[in-house]
Design a protein around this motif. Structure first.
Motif, PDB file in Angstrom:
ATOM      1  N   SER A  53       0.832  -1.195   0.000  1.00  0.00           N
ATOM      2  CA  SER A  53       0.000   0.000   0.000  1.00  0.00           C
ATOM      3  C   SER A  53       0.870   1.248   0.000  1.00  0.00           C
ATOM      4  N   ALA A  68       2.273   1.911  -3.368  1.00  0.00           N
ATOM      5  CA  ALA A  68       1.241   2.447  -4.261  1.00  0.00           C
ATOM      6  C   ALA A  68       0.930   3.903  -3.940  1.00  0.00           C
ATOM      7  N   ILE A  69       0.808   4.225  -2.658  1.00  0.00           N
ATOM      8  CA  ILE A  69       0.494   5.601  -2.256  1.00  0.00           C
ATOM      9  C   ILE A  69       1.540   6.578  -2.775  1.00  0.00           C
ATOM     10  N   ARG A  83      -3.897   4.431  -6.414  1.00  0.00           N
ATOM     11  CA  ARG A  83      -4.831   4.675  -5.297  1.00  0.00           C
ATOM     12  C   ARG A  83      -5.766   3.490  -5.089  1.00  0.00           C
ATOM     13  N   ALA A 103      -3.723   0.782  -3.417  1.00  0.00           N
ATOM     14  CA  ALA A 103      -3.461   1.141  -2.020  1.00  0.00           C
ATOM     15  C   ALA A 103      -4.689   0.887  -1.157  1.00  0.00           C
ATOM     16  N   GLU A 138      -4.871  -1.755   1.869  1.00  0.00           N
ATOM     17  CA  GLU A 138      -5.199  -1.329   3.238  1.00  0.00           C
ATOM     18  C   GLU A 138      -6.300  -2.215   3.808  1.00  0.00           C
ATOM     19  N   CYS A 144       5.142   1.198 -10.701  1.00  0.00           N
ATOM     20  CA  CYS A 144       5.477   1.723  -9.377  1.00  0.00           C
ATOM     21  C   CYS A 144       6.593   2.765  -9.453  1.00  0.00           C
TER      22      CYS A 144
END
Length: 174
Positions: free
Chosen positions: A12, A15-16, A33, A36, A40, A107
């Motif tokens: 996550s 990704a964020i 998003r 992520a 989460e 990424c």
């Protein structure tokens, strides 16, 4: 399950941090998003599975007592639950590792190592869940399914290792 939670959290984070201006312009940020958010949720789900595993094991221990008072049907249900928890965890790990693996090319390269960490933690948690599942005597088709998922997780991990590290050490003969 706790290792899987950490793995999902690490993915996550990767990704964020893939929501830079250029990620917004290319549409990658939306994908990041979504990943992520899913990771989460997975992190929370894995922690809940840790609690379910503890509960399932406690119940399973009760069935081992000579005077447990459980009917054969109740014992079967408890045993099925004890198997279901690690099986669920392994499938969750595979699903989210698959998503992280697919995301790696997009990424942010400055945080890609956290995506790799995510893969390793999710794969390790899956292997631990597999061992727990085996103790609960799964039927052969389920065992084959889980083994196949582990092999795919191993491919995900191998794809992010340094090729020199992934290669077997050369043996020397004197």
């Amino acid at each position: 399950a706790v290792a899987a939670s950490l793995g999902a959290a690490s993915g996550s984070m990767a990704a964020i941090y893939t929501t830079r201006k250029k990620d917004e312009e290319t549409g990658v940020a939306d994908k990041a998003r979504a990943l992520a958010q899913g990771l989460e949720q997975a992190s929370k789900e894995c922690l809940a599975l840790a609690d379910k595993d503890a509960e399932a094991y406690l119940q399973l221990q009760q069935t081992w007592k000579k005077d447990s008072g459980f009917t054969p049907d109740q014992v079967n249900e408890i045993q099925a639950n004890a198997l279901n928890v690690p099986v669920t965890l392994l499938r969750v790990c595979h699903s989210h590792a698959n998503a992280v693996h697919a995301f790696i090319p997009d990424c942010n390269p400055n945080i890609r190592s956290d995506a790799y960490v995510s893969l390793h933690l999710l794969a390790g948690a899956a292997r631990a869940a597999y061992q727990t599942a085996l103790v609960n005597n799964p039927e052969e088709p389920l065992k084959q399914e889980l083994s196949g998922l582990l092999h795919e997780l191993a491919r995900f991990e191998a794809s992010v290792l340094d090729p020199a590290e992934a290669a077997p050490a050369a043996s020397s003969s004197a």
